[in-house]
Design a protein around this motif. Structure first.
Motif, mmCIF file in Angstrom:
data_model
loop_
_atom_site.group_PDB
_atom_site.id
_atom_site.type_symbol
_atom_site.label_atom_id
_atom_site.label_comp_id
_atom_site.label_asym_id
_atom_site.label_seq_id
_atom_site.Cartn_x
_atom_site.Cartn_y
_atom_site.Cartn_z
ATOM 1 N N LYS A 2 0.833 -1.206 0.000
ATOM 2 C CA LYS A 2 0.000 0.000 0.000
ATOM 3 C C LYS A 2 0.870 1.260 0.000
ATOM 4 C CE LYS A 2 -4.200 1.552 2.243
ATOM 5 N NZ LYS A 2 -5.125 1.331 3.359
ATOM 6 N N ALA A 3 1.909 1.274 0.809
ATOM 7 C CA ALA A 3 2.823 2.420 0.854
ATOM 8 C C ALA A 3 3.516 2.595 -0.487
ATOM 9 C CB ALA A 3 3.849 2.246 1.969
ATOM 10 N N ALA A 4 3.933 1.502 -1.103
ATOM 11 C CA ALA A 4 4.605 1.572 -2.397
ATOM 12 C C ALA A 4 3.668 2.114 -3.463
ATOM 13 C CB ALA A 4 5.132 0.192 -2.794
ATOM 14 N N LYS A 5 2.436 1.646 -3.477
ATOM 15 C CA LYS A 5 1.470 2.112 -4.474
ATOM 16 C C LYS A 5 1.217 3.609 -4.325
ATOM 17 C CE LYS A 5 0.305 -1.734 -6.579
ATOM 18 N NZ LYS A 5 0.679 -1.977 -7.936
ATOM 19 N N GLN A 6 1.093 4.072 -3.104
ATOM 20 C CA GLN A 6 0.794 5.487 -2.881
ATOM 21 C C GLN A 6 2.018 6.374 -3.080
ATOM 22 O OE1 GLN A 6 -1.605 6.461 0.513
ATOM 23 N NE2 GLN A 6 -0.743 8.514 0.622
ATOM 24 N N GLU A 7 3.149 5.988 -2.522
ATOM 25 C CA GLU A 7 4.331 6.851 -2.528
ATOM 26 C C GLU A 7 5.200 6.700 -3.779
ATOM 27 O OE1 GLU A 7 4.991 9.154 -0.247
ATOM 28 O OE2 GLU A 7 3.315 8.621 1.043
ATOM 29 N N VAL A 11 7.386 6.170 -9.920
ATOM 30 C CA VAL A 11 8.808 5.865 -10.126
ATOM 31 C C VAL A 11 9.181 4.401 -9.959
ATOM 32 C CG1 VAL A 11 9.610 8.189 -9.569
ATOM 33 C CG2 VAL A 11 9.300 6.532 -7.731
ATOM 34 N N LEU A 12 8.253 3.582 -9.454
ATOM 35 C CA LEU A 12 8.567 2.180 -9.197
ATOM 36 C C LEU A 12 7.287 1.361 -9.291
ATOM 37 C CD1 LEU A 12 11.327 0.959 -8.386
ATOM 38 C CD2 LEU A 12 10.583 1.053 -6.030
ATOM 39 N N ASP A 13 7.338 0.272 -10.046
ATOM 40 C CA ASP A 13 6.186 -0.616 -10.210
ATOM 41 C C ASP A 13 6.351 -1.791 -9.250
ATOM 42 O OD1 ASP A 13 3.948 -1.968 -11.158
ATOM 43 O OD2 ASP A 13 4.980 -2.735 -12.933
ATOM 44 N N VAL A 14 5.567 -1.801 -8.186
ATOM 45 C CA VAL A 14 5.659 -2.839 -7.150
ATOM 46 C C VAL A 14 4.381 -3.659 -7.156
ATOM 47 C CG1 VAL A 14 5.931 -3.279 -4.677
ATOM 48 C CG2 VAL A 14 7.125 -1.346 -5.736
ATOM 49 N N LYS A 15 4.548 -4.961 -7.279
ATOM 50 C CA LYS A 15 3.413 -5.886 -7.267
ATOM 51 C C LYS A 15 3.379 -6.629 -5.930
ATOM 52 C CE LYS A 15 2.414 -5.318 -11.668
ATOM 53 N NZ LYS A 15 1.798 -4.069 -11.966
ATOM 54 N N PRO A 16 2.179 -7.004 -5.468
ATOM 55 C CA PRO A 16 2.078 -7.782 -4.234
ATOM 56 C C PRO A 16 2.784 -9.132 -4.364
ATOM 57 C CG PRO A 16 -0.080 -7.017 -4.944
ATOM 58 C CD PRO A 16 0.879 -6.709 -6.052
ATOM 59 N N GLY A 25 10.630 -3.966 -6.960
ATOM 60 C CA GLY A 25 10.101 -2.751 -7.573
ATOM 61 C C GLY A 25 10.801 -2.524 -8.895
ATOM 62 N N TRP A 26 10.033 -2.559 -9.979
ATOM 63 C CA TRP A 26 10.595 -2.384 -11.322
ATOM 64 C C TRP A 26 10.669 -0.912 -11.661
ATOM 65 C CZ3 TRP A 26 12.799 -6.420 -13.586
ATOM 66 C CH2 TRP A 26 12.459 -7.681 -13.109
ATOM 67 N N LEU A 27 11.835 -0.496 -12.108
ATOM 68 C CA LEU A 27 12.080 0.885 -12.497
ATOM 69 C C LEU A 27 11.605 1.133 -13.926
ATOM 70 C CD1 LEU A 27 15.650 0.929 -11.001
ATOM 71 C CD2 LEU A 27 13.809 2.474 -10.275
ATOM 72 N N PRO A 28 11.365 2.393 -14.277
ATOM 73 C CA PRO A 28 11.030 2.685 -15.682
ATOM 74 C C PRO A 28 12.179 2.283 -16.599
ATOM 75 C CG PRO A 28 10.553 4.569 -14.265
ATOM 76 C CD PRO A 28 11.309 3.577 -13.432
ATOM 77 N N LYS A 29 11.863 1.958 -17.831
ATOM 78 C CA LYS A 29 12.905 1.577 -18.805
ATOM 79 C C LYS A 29 13.935 2.685 -18.904
ATOM 80 C CE LYS A 29 10.454 -1.695 -21.549
ATOM 81 N NZ LYS A 29 10.298 -2.307 -22.828
ATOM 82 N N GLY A 30 15.191 2.268 -18.964
ATOM 83 C CA GLY A 30 16.281 3.215 -19.099
ATOM 84 C C GLY A 30 16.871 3.709 -17.786
ATOM 85 N N ARG A 81 10.797 8.633 1.369
ATOM 86 C CA ARG A 81 12.191 9.032 1.117
ATOM 87 C C ARG A 81 12.724 8.401 -0.163
ATOM 88 N NH1 ARG A 81 15.676 9.470 6.527
ATOM 89 N NH2 ARG A 81 17.052 10.408 4.994
ATOM 90 N N LEU A 82 12.360 7.146 -0.391
ATOM 91 C CA LEU A 82 12.790 6.475 -1.623
ATOM 92 C C LEU A 82 12.190 7.170 -2.842
ATOM 93 C CD1 LEU A 82 14.209 4.210 -3.152
ATOM 94 C CD2 LEU A 82 12.223 2.740 -2.655
ATOM 95 N N ALA A 83 10.929 7.530 -2.780
ATOM 96 C CA ALA A 83 10.282 8.231 -3.890
ATOM 97 C C ALA A 83 10.999 9.548 -4.200
ATOM 98 C CB ALA A 83 8.819 8.484 -3.575
#
Length: 89
Positions: A2-7, A11-16, A25-30, A81-83
């Motif tokens: 939930k924190a990852a989805k909101q924050e 910048v990061l694709d996090v799946k349960p 957490g997958w970063l954008p391409k590049g 902070r990570l965001a």
């Protein structure tokens, strides 16, 4: 999650994940995961670049996010902070 989805949504694709001690957490391409990890560390958040564990190049960079041993408050704070660090890098 939930924190990852909101924050981290931009910048990061996090799946349960149904079990375990980490999320990916997958970063954008590049975006280089080692550079992203270094930016996070400079902001006081420790994440591991997934490329350190990979024998072959991945289509996208990713970060290993540990969550065990942290309170929900610490997780929300770390996600924020990570965001900020990822947006600046």
């Amino acid at each position: 999650v939930k924190a990852a989805k909101q924050e981290l949504n931009e910048v990061l694709d996090v799946k349960p994940n149904g079990a375990g001690m980490h999320l990916i957490g997958w970063l954008p391409k590049g975006v280089d995961d080692r550079a992203a990890s270094a930016a996070a560390f400079a902001s006081g958040v420790e994440v591991t670049p997934l490329s350190l564990y990979s024998l072959e190049p991945q289509p996208r960079g990713a970060l290993r996010l540990g969550y065990t041993g942290y309170t929900p408050r610490e997780i929300w704070h770390g996600a924020g902070r990570l965001a900020e660090a990822l947006r600046r890098s």
